[in-house]
Design a protein around this motif. Sequence first.
Motif, mmCIF file in Angstrom:
data_model
loop_
_atom_site.group_PDB
_atom_site.id
_atom_site.type_symbol
_atom_site.label_atom_id
_atom_site.label_comp_id
_atom_site.label_asym_id
_atom_site.label_seq_id
_atom_site.Cartn_x
_atom_site.Cartn_y
_atom_site.Cartn_z
ATOM 1 N N PRO A 1 18.716 -11.162 8.337
ATOM 2 C CA PRO A 1 18.999 -11.842 7.061
ATOM 3 C C PRO A 1 18.120 -11.365 5.915
ATOM 4 O O PRO A 1 18.477 -11.543 4.749
ATOM 5 C CB PRO A 1 18.732 -13.315 7.392
ATOM 6 N N THR A 2 16.981 -10.767 6.239
ATOM 7 C CA THR A 2 16.075 -10.276 5.194
ATOM 8 C C THR A 2 16.487 -8.910 4.654
ATOM 9 O O THR A 2 15.908 -8.427 3.681
ATOM 10 C CB THR A 2 14.648 -10.169 5.753
ATOM 11 N N SER A 3 17.485 -8.294 5.259
ATOM 12 C CA SER A 3 17.940 -6.979 4.801
ATOM 13 C C SER A 3 18.534 -7.088 3.402
ATOM 14 O O SER A 3 19.272 -8.038 3.099
ATOM 15 C CB SER A 3 18.992 -6.417 5.754
ATOM 16 N N PRO A 4 18.269 -6.117 2.509
ATOM 17 C CA PRO A 4 18.827 -6.176 1.144
ATOM 18 C C PRO A 4 20.354 -6.079 1.120
ATOM 19 O O PRO A 4 20.979 -6.485 0.146
ATOM 20 C CB PRO A 4 18.183 -4.963 0.456
ATOM 21 N N GLN A 5 20.950 -5.569 2.209
ATOM 22 C CA GLN A 5 22.413 -5.458 2.257
ATOM 23 C C GLN A 5 23.074 -6.641 2.973
ATOM 24 O O GLN A 5 24.294 -6.681 3.108
ATOM 25 C CB GLN A 5 22.830 -4.163 2.989
ATOM 26 N N TYR A 6 22.267 -7.612 3.410
ATOM 27 C CA TYR A 6 22.789 -8.665 4.278
ATOM 28 C C TYR A 6 23.923 -9.460 3.620
ATOM 29 O O TYR A 6 25.014 -9.589 4.187
ATOM 30 C CB TYR A 6 21.664 -9.614 4.694
ATOM 31 N N GLN A 7 23.698 -10.015 2.441
ATOM 32 C CA GLN A 7 24.718 -10.843 1.794
ATOM 33 C C GLN A 7 25.948 -10.029 1.436
ATOM 34 O O GLN A 7 27.089 -10.496 1.571
ATOM 35 C CB GLN A 7 24.143 -11.504 0.535
ATOM 36 N N HIS A 8 25.719 -8.793 0.999
ATOM 37 C CA HIS A 8 26.813 -7.879 0.667
ATOM 38 C C HIS A 8 27.711 -7.667 1.885
ATOM 39 O O HIS A 8 28.951 -7.716 1.788
ATOM 40 C CB HIS A 8 26.211 -6.551 0.185
ATOM 41 N N CYS A 9 27.107 -7.446 3.042
ATOM 42 C CA CYS A 9 27.866 -7.213 4.265
ATOM 43 C C CYS A 9 28.503 -8.501 4.790
ATOM 44 O O CYS A 9 29.610 -8.482 5.329
ATOM 45 C CB CYS A 9 26.963 -6.602 5.329
ATOM 46 N N LEU A 10 27.817 -9.628 4.626
ATOM 47 C CA LEU A 10 28.382 -10.909 5.053
ATOM 48 C C LEU A 10 29.635 -11.229 4.238
ATOM 49 O O LEU A 10 30.630 -11.714 4.791
ATOM 50 C CB LEU A 10 27.349 -12.024 4.888
#
Length: 237
Positions: free
Chosen positions: A3-12
């Motif tokens: 969840p701390t990945s900078p791409q996490y929300q984008h991928c979710l």
Amino acid sequence: MKPTSPQYQHCLDALNASPFFAALDQQVSQELLAMFTFEKVLKRDTRITGDDDQEFYLFVTGRAKVSVFHPETGREHIMSLLGSGDCFDVVSLLDAKPRNTVLTALDDVEFLTAPLSTVRKWLLEHPDFNKAFLPYMGNQMRQLADQIEDLALYDTEARLARLILRHITSNAPVHGLRLINDLSQETLAAMIGSVRVVVGRQMKVWKQNGLLANDRGQWSVDDLQALIAKAERQFKI
């Protein structure tokens, strides 16, 4: 992916928009995303799938083509196009057997990968997921069945018309195209079992007759009914 990945929300967000995963509960989607790894490749990047590539791909942005090639002539046939929210390889996910195909990026592409064995295990542990899985799998099988029908029953003009009709995204007055709107004539030819010069000649005629329009390299359909009539013409016996 954490969840701390900078791409996490984008991928979710991409996961939630996928026809394959959209019906999942948010918590389940987050659990699923945790087993994926984010990757990004440039346009024209090629991956050869088979025994050495047992990965499952979920596309976040961009497009890719799935192709097979004749071992002697090198002639290409494009089996499918993949865009945001699409998955590869659903067939290998089911039967655990590799497919010898070539995956080529048509744009700069972002995707998520996970071992097929991991996704298969997850699938078995979440039977409710089949509500989303089966319709998506059915759609993939229908696309392959449509290709077989086109090659067996329709001439080149009809096959090209049927390909375009399958990718229409909007209604009147102008009908846009999804995934194929800016593809080269060579790529379109490889999707219908033809060659570039034949497809180029046909599209030129259709443009002159008002069936198609091209604005800065973006194709659209101007005369839907005329194109439908072309698509219904089968081989003459």
